[in-house]
Design a protein around this motif. Structure first.
Motif, PDB file in Angstrom:
ATOM      1  N   MET A   1     -13.575  10.628   4.395  1.00 29.28           N
ATOM      2  CA  MET A   1     -13.104  11.971   4.591  1.00 29.28           C
ATOM      3  C   MET A   1     -11.639  11.971   5.031  1.00 29.28           C
ATOM      4  O   MET A   1     -10.877  12.833   4.613  1.00 29.28           O
ATOM      5  CB  MET A   1     -14.005  12.661   5.618  1.00 29.28           C
ATOM      6  N   TRP A   2     -11.280  11.014   5.877  1.00 27.51           N
ATOM      7  CA  TRP A   2      -9.895  10.942   6.346  1.00 27.51           C
ATOM      8  C   TRP A   2      -8.942  10.720   5.176  1.00 27.51           C
ATOM      9  O   TRP A   2      -7.879  11.325   5.116  1.00 27.51           O
ATOM     10  CB  TRP A   2      -9.724   9.841   7.379  1.00 27.51           C
ATOM     11  N   GLU A   3      -9.349   9.857   4.267  1.00 24.77           N
ATOM     12  CA  GLU A   3      -8.497   9.575   3.108  1.00 24.77           C
ATOM     13  C   GLU A   3      -8.368  10.807   2.213  1.00 24.77           C
ATOM     14  O   GLU A   3      -7.292  11.093   1.698  1.00 24.77           O
ATOM     15  CB  GLU A   3      -9.042   8.391   2.310  1.00 24.77           C
TER      16      GLU A   3
ATOM     17  N   LEU B   1      -8.483   2.779  14.862  1.00 20.48           N
ATOM     18  CA  LEU B   1      -8.033   4.101  14.456  1.00 20.48           C
ATOM     19  C   LEU B   1      -6.533   4.196  14.240  1.00 20.48           C
ATOM     20  O   LEU B   1      -6.081   4.822  13.280  1.00 20.48           O
ATOM     21  CB  LEU B   1      -8.463   5.151  15.481  1.00 20.48           C
ATOM     22  N   SER B   2      -5.757   3.594  15.122  1.00 25.92           N
ATOM     23  CA  SER B   2      -4.310   3.695  14.954  1.00 25.92           C
ATOM     24  C   SER B   2      -3.883   3.060  13.631  1.00 25.92           C
ATOM     25  O   SER B   2      -3.082   3.628  12.892  1.00 25.92           O
ATOM     26  CB  SER B   2      -3.559   3.087  16.140  1.00 25.92           C
ATOM     27  N   LYS B   3      -4.452   1.924  13.288  1.00 22.84           N
ATOM     28  CA  LYS B   3      -4.113   1.271  12.026  1.00 22.84           C
ATOM     29  C   LYS B   3      -4.556   2.118  10.833  1.00 22.84           C
ATOM     30  O   LYS B   3      -3.796   2.319   9.884  1.00 22.84           O
ATOM     31  CB  LYS B   3      -4.731  -0.118  11.940  1.00 22.84           C
ATOM     32  N   VAL B   4      -5.771   2.621  10.886  1.00 20.59           N
ATOM     33  CA  VAL B   4      -6.301   3.420   9.774  1.00 20.59           C
ATOM     34  C   VAL B   4      -5.426   4.645   9.518  1.00 20.59           C
ATOM     35  O   VAL B   4      -5.008   4.903   8.385  1.00 20.59           O
ATOM     36  CB  VAL B   4      -7.761   3.850  10.049  1.00 20.59           C
ATOM     37  N   PHE B   5      -5.109   5.398  10.558  1.00 18.72           N
ATOM     38  CA  PHE B   5      -4.347   6.623  10.368  1.00 18.72           C
ATOM     39  C   PHE B   5      -2.889   6.357  10.009  1.00 18.72           C
ATOM     40  O   PHE B   5      -2.317   7.058   9.172  1.00 18.72           O
ATOM     41  CB  PHE B   5      -4.475   7.533  11.591  1.00 18.72           C
ATOM     42  N   ILE B   6      -2.298   5.349  10.610  1.00 19.36           N
ATOM     43  CA  ILE B   6      -0.917   5.000  10.247  1.00 19.36           C
ATOM     44  C   ILE B   6      -0.861   4.544   8.795  1.00 19.36           C
ATOM     45  O   ILE B   6       0.028   4.942   8.034  1.00 19.36           O
ATOM     46  CB  ILE B   6      -0.341   3.946  11.216  1.00 19.36           C
ATOM     47  N   ASP B   7      -1.824   3.728   8.387  1.00 18.77           N
ATOM     48  CA  ASP B   7      -1.873   3.282   6.984  1.00 18.77           C
ATOM     49  C   ASP B   7      -2.025   4.468   6.036  1.00 18.77           C
ATOM     50  O   ASP B   7      -1.405   4.497   4.963  1.00 18.77           O
ATOM     51  CB  ASP B   7      -3.017   2.288   6.769  1.00 18.77           C
ATOM     52  N   LEU B   8      -2.821   5.453   6.411  1.00 20.56           N
ATOM     53  CA  LEU B   8      -3.019   6.616   5.549  1.00 20.56           C
ATOM     54  C   LEU B   8      -1.741   7.429   5.359  1.00 20.56           C
ATOM     55  O   LEU B   8      -1.401   7.801   4.236  1.00 20.56           O
ATOM     56  CB  LEU B   8      -4.122   7.519   6.108  1.00 20.56           C
ATOM     57  N   VAL B   9      -1.034   7.709   6.449  1.00 21.20           N
ATOM     58  CA  VAL B   9       0.190   8.514   6.293  1.00 21.20           C
ATOM     59  C   VAL B   9       1.258   7.750   5.528  1.00 21.20           C
ATOM     60  O   VAL B   9       2.022   8.345   4.771  1.00 21.20           O
ATOM     61  CB  VAL B   9       0.731   9.060   7.641  1.00 21.20           C
ATOM     62  N   GLU B  10       1.295   6.436   5.687  1.00 17.05           N
ATOM     63  CA  GLU B  10       2.267   5.641   4.937  1.00 17.05           C
ATOM     64  C   GLU B  10       1.875   5.551   3.464  1.00 17.05           C
ATOM     65  O   GLU B  10       2.727   5.647   2.575  1.00 17.05           O
ATOM     66  CB  GLU B  10       2.426   4.263   5.566  1.00 17.05           C
ATOM     67  N   LYS B  11       0.593   5.384   3.194  1.00 19.75           N
ATOM     68  CA  LYS B  11       0.111   5.292   1.813  1.00 19.75           C
ATOM     69  C   LYS B  11       0.408   6.571   1.034  1.00 19.75           C
ATOM     70  O   LYS B  11       0.830   6.525  -0.123  1.00 19.75           O
ATOM     71  CB  LYS B  11      -1.393   5.020   1.804  1.00 19.75           C
ATOM     72  N   TYR B  12       0.195   7.722   1.679  1.00 18.86           N
ATOM     73  CA  TYR B  12       0.347   9.002   0.993  1.00 18.86           C
ATOM     74  C   TYR B  12       1.692   9.684   1.250  1.00 18.86           C
ATOM     75  O   TYR B  12       1.950  10.755   0.708  1.00 18.86           O
ATOM     76  CB  TYR B  12      -0.808   9.934   1.353  1.00 18.86           C
ATOM     77  N   GLY B  13       2.539   9.077   2.066  1.00 18.93           N
ATOM     78  CA  GLY B  13       3.865   9.636   2.310  1.00 18.93           C
ATOM     79  C   GLY B  13       3.849  11.004   2.971  1.00 18.93           C
ATOM     80  O   GLY B  13       4.633  11.876   2.615  1.00 18.93           O
ATOM     81  N   ILE B  14       2.960  11.161   3.924  1.00 13.11           N
ATOM     82  CA  ILE B  14       2.851  12.445   4.619  1.00 13.11           C
ATOM     83  C   ILE B  14       3.300  12.292   6.070  1.00 13.11           C
ATOM     84  O   ILE B  14       3.321  11.189   6.620  1.00 13.11           O
ATOM     85  CB  ILE B  14       1.405  12.994   4.571  1.00 13.11           C
TER      86      ILE B  14
END
Length: 99
Positions: free
Chosen positions: A1-3, A36-49
């Motif tokens: 869901m986060w992704e 959690l910090s890794k997961v969320f940081i990776d998500l914003v970097e992956k999607y450029g948000i």
């Protein structure tokens, strides 16, 4: 869901709607079994948000259990730019019935 939320924010940004945000829930179990910090940081970097567009909602239960560990995780997320929100505050341990 986060992704899915991060992907949606990326699409909105591409459509010129970078001002919109989404809040996602994080459970107490997520704090124990996920970095959690890794997961969320990776998500914003992956999607450029922008991290302040992917709001993280935690339940007040998270604050009751293993506070020190959770505060460190929340500090990392806040330092990176995420917004931390308390979900359902006043309905559990902080409800009037419990106080």
């Amino acid at each position: 869901m986060w992704e899915l939320a991060a992907e949606k924010l990326s699409r909105w940004k591409a459509q010129g709607r970078g001002d919109l945000s989404i809040s996602v829930n994080v459970s107490a179990k997520d704090f124990y079994y996920t970095d959690l910090s890794k997961v969320f940081i990776d998500l914003v970097e992956k999607y450029g948000i922008a991290p302040d567009r992917l709001n993280i909602e935690i339940t007040e239960t998270v604050l009751i259990t293993d506070l020190e560990m959770h505060v460190q995780t929340m500090d990392k997320l806040r330092d990176y730019g995420f917004r931390i929100e308390i979900d359902d505050f006043g309905s559990g341990y902080s409800s009037l019935n419990m106080l």
